[in-house]
Design an enzyme around this catalytic site. Structure first.
Site, mmCIF file in Angstrom:
data_model
loop_
_atom_site.group_PDB
_atom_site.id
_atom_site.type_symbol
_atom_site.label_atom_id
_atom_site.label_comp_id
_atom_site.label_asym_id
_atom_site.label_seq_id
_atom_site.Cartn_x
_atom_site.Cartn_y
_atom_site.Cartn_z
ATOM 1 N N LYS A 234 0.860 -1.194 0.000
ATOM 2 C CA LYS A 234 0.000 0.000 0.000
ATOM 3 C C LYS A 234 0.883 1.226 0.000
ATOM 4 C CE LYS A 234 -3.975 2.072 0.333
ATOM 5 N NZ LYS A 234 -3.621 2.810 -0.908
ATOM 6 N N GLN B 174 7.292 3.779 3.781
ATOM 7 C CA GLN B 174 5.892 3.344 3.845
ATOM 8 C C GLN B 174 5.726 2.064 4.677
ATOM 9 O OE1 GLN B 174 3.922 5.487 1.514
ATOM 10 N NE2 GLN B 174 2.269 4.932 2.878
ATOM 11 N N LYS C 107 5.552 3.294 8.310
ATOM 12 C CA LYS C 107 4.373 4.135 8.493
ATOM 13 C C LYS C 107 3.112 3.275 8.531
ATOM 14 C CE LYS C 107 4.163 7.464 5.514
ATOM 15 N NZ LYS C 107 3.866 8.414 4.418
ATOM 16 N N LYS D 167 5.287 1.660 -3.153
ATOM 17 C CA LYS D 167 5.180 3.011 -3.713
ATOM 18 C C LYS D 167 5.445 2.939 -5.206
ATOM 19 C CE LYS D 167 4.675 7.379 -2.322
ATOM 20 N NZ LYS D 167 4.093 8.004 -1.136
ATOM 21 N N GLY E 41 -2.793 8.262 -4.274
ATOM 22 C CA GLY E 41 -2.121 9.461 -4.772
ATOM 23 C C GLY E 41 -0.874 9.822 -3.988
ATOM 24 N N ASP E 42 -0.121 10.727 -4.542
ATOM 25 C CA ASP E 42 1.033 11.357 -3.893
ATOM 26 C C ASP E 42 1.271 12.639 -4.702
ATOM 27 O OD1 ASP E 42 3.399 10.758 -1.853
ATOM 28 O OD2 ASP E 42 4.376 11.510 -3.636
ATOM 29 N N THR F 186 -4.546 13.416 5.369
ATOM 30 C CA THR F 186 -3.116 13.549 5.707
ATOM 31 C C THR F 186 -2.892 14.848 6.493
ATOM 32 O OG1 THR F 186 -2.653 12.374 3.666
ATOM 33 C CG2 THR F 186 -0.779 13.383 4.777
ATOM 34 N N ASN G 40 -2.246 19.010 -1.615
ATOM 35 C CA ASN G 40 -3.235 18.320 -0.798
ATOM 36 C C ASN G 40 -2.900 18.368 0.695
ATOM 37 O OD1 ASN G 40 -3.792 15.379 0.531
ATOM 38 N ND2 ASN G 40 -5.572 16.162 -0.565
ATOM 39 N N SER H 274 -6.858 5.642 3.842
ATOM 40 C CA SER H 274 -6.926 4.781 2.656
ATOM 41 C C SER H 274 -7.288 3.351 3.063
ATOM 42 C CB SER H 274 -5.568 4.754 1.938
ATOM 43 O OG SER H 274 -5.439 5.862 1.085
HETATM 44 N N1 NDP Z 1 -1.295 13.067 -0.493
HETATM 45 C C1 NDP Z 1 -1.176 12.280 0.574
HETATM 46 O O1 NDP Z 1 -2.143 11.718 1.069
HETATM 47 C C2 NDP Z 1 0.142 12.103 1.221
HETATM 48 C C3 NDP Z 1 1.254 12.826 0.849
HETATM 49 N N2 NDP Z 1 2.420 12.717 1.552
HETATM 50 C C4 NDP Z 1 3.579 13.514 1.197
HETATM 51 O O2 NDP Z 1 3.261 14.902 1.347
HETATM 52 C C5 NDP Z 1 4.004 15.690 0.421
HETATM 53 C C6 NDP Z 1 3.058 16.536 -0.409
HETATM 54 O O3 NDP Z 1 2.164 15.681 -1.113
HETATM 55 P P1 NDP Z 1 0.822 16.234 -1.764
HETATM 56 O O4 NDP Z 1 0.331 17.393 -1.007
HETATM 57 O O5 NDP Z 1 -0.058 15.064 -1.953
HETATM 58 O O6 NDP Z 1 1.334 16.683 -3.203
HETATM 59 P P2 NDP Z 1 0.768 17.815 -4.156
HETATM 60 O O7 NDP Z 1 1.238 17.462 -5.517
HETATM 61 O O8 NDP Z 1 -0.680 18.010 -3.917
HETATM 62 O O9 NDP Z 1 1.523 19.140 -3.647
HETATM 63 C C7 NDP Z 1 2.909 19.239 -3.619
HETATM 64 C C8 NDP Z 1 3.273 20.639 -3.209
HETATM 65 O O10 NDP Z 1 4.687 20.738 -2.971
HETATM 66 C C9 NDP Z 1 5.255 21.744 -3.809
HETATM 67 N N3 NDP Z 1 6.640 21.470 -4.205
HETATM 68 C C10 NDP Z 1 7.649 22.331 -4.111
HETATM 69 N N4 NDP Z 1 8.783 21.809 -4.548
HETATM 70 C C11 NDP Z 1 8.505 20.605 -4.957
HETATM 71 C C12 NDP Z 1 9.306 19.595 -5.521
HETATM 72 N N5 NDP Z 1 10.615 19.725 -5.743
HETATM 73 N N6 NDP Z 1 8.703 18.451 -5.828
HETATM 74 C C13 NDP Z 1 7.388 18.300 -5.614
HETATM 75 N N7 NDP Z 1 6.574 19.227 -5.065
HETATM 76 C C14 NDP Z 1 7.144 20.384 -4.743
HETATM 77 C C15 NDP Z 1 4.324 21.790 -4.988
HETATM 78 O O11 NDP Z 1 4.511 23.009 -5.694
HETATM 79 P P3 NDP Z 1 4.422 23.028 -7.298
HETATM 80 O O12 NDP Z 1 2.973 22.832 -7.602
HETATM 81 O O13 NDP Z 1 4.963 24.357 -7.650
HETATM 82 O O14 NDP Z 1 5.264 21.889 -7.787
HETATM 83 C C16 NDP Z 1 2.971 21.671 -4.292
HETATM 84 O O15 NDP Z 1 2.596 22.878 -3.691
HETATM 85 C C17 NDP Z 1 4.863 14.687 -0.356
HETATM 86 O O16 NDP Z 1 6.094 14.540 0.308
HETATM 87 C C18 NDP Z 1 4.084 13.384 -0.230
HETATM 88 O O17 NDP Z 1 4.914 12.257 -0.399
HETATM 89 C C19 NDP Z 1 2.518 11.914 2.646
HETATM 90 C C20 NDP Z 1 1.460 11.167 3.054
HETATM 91 C C21 NDP Z 1 0.224 11.126 2.325
HETATM 92 O O1 AKG Z 2 -3.036 6.496 0.831
HETATM 93 C C1 AKG Z 2 -2.113 5.870 0.377
HETATM 94 O O2 AKG Z 2 -2.098 4.674 0.153
HETATM 95 C C2 AKG Z 2 -0.852 6.622 0.003
HETATM 96 C C3 AKG Z 2 -0.274 7.441 1.068
HETATM 97 C C4 AKG Z 2 1.144 7.740 0.768
HETATM 98 O O3 AKG Z 2 1.610 7.625 -0.344
HETATM 99 C C5 AKG Z 2 2.013 8.120 1.857
HETATM 100 O O4 AKG Z 2 1.651 7.879 3.008
HETATM 101 O O5 AKG Z 2 3.103 8.648 1.595
#
Ligand code: NDP
Ligand code: AKG
Length: 445
Positions: free
Chosen positions: A89, A110, A113, A125, A164-165, A209, A240, A377
């Protein structure tokens, strides 16, 4: 050289070009020293070497046609890292920086976690070096369809359940699921999570998250007799995780004054106007500087990472890995920061973690603090299996109780193994023990 050091050296020699993966290996394995000392059975069964080698890693061609009729080739990945406690997952990341070292670091984190959530999910992943930025809906759809044409051979509700991520949200999950259903001919919606509510998504998954992060940070502060009310908060990212961390932090009485994207950050001393951010980012997919049009007293500063030069009580890196290095950590401490909650995966370098802990900053590590997303999830998977949906209140209540349990288990493990109140070590140890014991019980695989 200690046993752990010799394991790390072996892993480095086997994966010399995967620097993010090696970074997490060092961070996790170093905190396992006292566990290994107390449990020679893990050494005898060579658990650490086995844990560091994915059960399976798949790399594939993703050809698709852009709006100009040109055929583009991207590279797709899925790493099925460890399935000892449940189906693999973990999310899928679409970003040009994606390569095997990033997918492996995320898959490795992961494992721990998912174990911490207390739910039966293994670690995996995936991703692709595809850049969704500036692409039309049609291009994103064709890319997702091609990606799923290969991925569908390797996943299933009891095998591997992606979500998603970065760069993969509700729109992409919809396209991916549509293609899965088309190929497989079954309504098997437990194969992906983060789905829309009309075809099996869970209420609160979108928020989970960010909300989970704030439930964890609140718990950590409470444990140290500190209230979140009135605290000045900086959040990197505006995707997100960042958006829903901002929503919950504000609801809890904190004041979020800055958010960012890869172009720079906005500072709004009135507190972030989240409706504008949501519209710009979730609907219009625009740059964060556009915020100033509706909020002219706010300021925009160019450049990634500059947000950490601002004063804050609480820092919430919610964007990407290695956002806070030693220099930024020093700046945060100098500016009076008391707590850091990792919404992103591995947003703090190992040197910065050591420095922040040494300075007594309360640190909520990603494996624990952002586990609310994957936990919800897993709740989505349960609802899909039951062909039933819980209300938003029911899911939110379960999420909160999972986050509080993770805090309790991480702090207990830290104390038990001599680290005092160190949630970084505690999360690693508590996550590790469950998986290691399951692996021991299952023989030498
Ligand atoms: N979505 C989820 O449920 C989960 C996410 N995460 C982690 O949280 C973090 C954010 O994820 P999420 O909010 O889903 O992603 P999104 O794609 O929704 O948002 C990513 C954000 O980070 C910014 N950013 C800045 N620099 C970088 C870079 N070098 N690479 C990528 N993004 C950048 C993006 O800006 P710009 O648009 O300008 O690129 C954007 O604002 C990640 O580390 C992810 O692995 C962890 C657990 C669960
Ligand atoms: O909801 C999921 O399975 C993904 C969550 C994830 O990618 C993370 O925890 O970094």
């Amino acid at each position: 050289m200690s046993y752990i050091e010799s394991v790390i050296e072996r892993i480095k020699a086997r994966n010399p070009y995967e620097k993010e993966f090696l970074q997490t290996i060092e961070e996790v394995f170093k905190s396992l020293e006292p566990v290994i000392e107390k449990h020679p059975e893990y050494v005898k069964a060579n658990i650490l070497d086995r844990l560091a080698e994915p059960e399976r890693q798949i790399m594939f061609r993703v050809p698709w046609v852009n709006d100009d009729g040109k055929l583009i080739v991207n590279r797709g990945y899925r790493v099925q890292f460890n399935g000892a406690i449940g189906p693999y997952k973990g999310g899928i990341r679409f970003h040009p920086s994606v390569y095997i070292g990033i997918v492996k670091f995320l898959g490795f984190e992961q494992i721990f976690k998912n174990s911490l959530t207390g739910l039966p999910i293994g670690g995996g992943k995936g991703g692709a070096d595809f850049n969704p930025k500036g692409k039309s809906n049609g291009e994103v759809m064709r890319f997702c369809q091609s990606f799923m044409m290969e991925l569908q051979r390797h996943i299933g509700p009891d095998v591997d359940v992606p979500a998603g991520d970065i760069g993969v949200g509700g729109r992409e999950i919809g396209y991916l699921y549509g293609q899965y259903r088309r190929v497989k001919k079954v309504f098997e919606n437990g194969v992906l999570t983060g789905k829309g509510l009309t075809y099996g998504g869970s209420l609160i998954r979108t928020q989970a998250t960010g909300y989970g992060l704030m439930y964890f940070v609140e718990e950590m502060l409470k444990h140290n007799d500190i209230s979140l009310v009135g605290k000045r908060v900086l959040i990197s990212g505006s995707g997100n995780v960042a958006i829903y961390a901002c929503e919950k932090a504000t609801e809890m009485g904190a004041k979020v004054v800055a958010m960012s994207d890869s172009s720079g950050y906005i500072l709004d001393e009135n507190g972030i106007d989240l409706d504008t951010i949501k519209r710009l980012k979730e609907v219009e997919r625009k740059r964060i500087s556009e915020y100033l049009k509706e909020n002219p007293t706010a300021t925009f500063t160019k450049g990634w990472g500059n947000i950490w030069n601002e004063k804050c009580d609480v820092a919430l890196p919610c964007a990407t890995q290695n956002d806070i290095d030693l220099e930024k950590a020093k700046k945060l401490v100098e500016n009076g920061c008391i707590a850091l909650g990792e919404g992103a995966n591995m947003p703090t370098t190992n040197e910065a973690i050591d420095y922040l802990l040494e300075k007594g900053i309360l640190l909520a590590p990603a494996k624990a603090a952002n586990a609310g997303g994957v936990a919800t999830s897993a709740l989505e998977m349960s609802q899909n299996s039951m062909r039933y949906s819980w209300t938003a209140e029911e899911v939110d209540k379960k999420l909160k109780s999972i986050m509080i349990n993770i805090h309790t288990n991480a702090s207990k493990a830290s104390k038990e193994y001599g680290f005092g109140y160190n949630l970084v070590a505690g999360a690693n140890i508590a996550g590790f023990r469950k998986v290691a014991d399951a692996m021991l019980a299952q023989g030498n695989y």
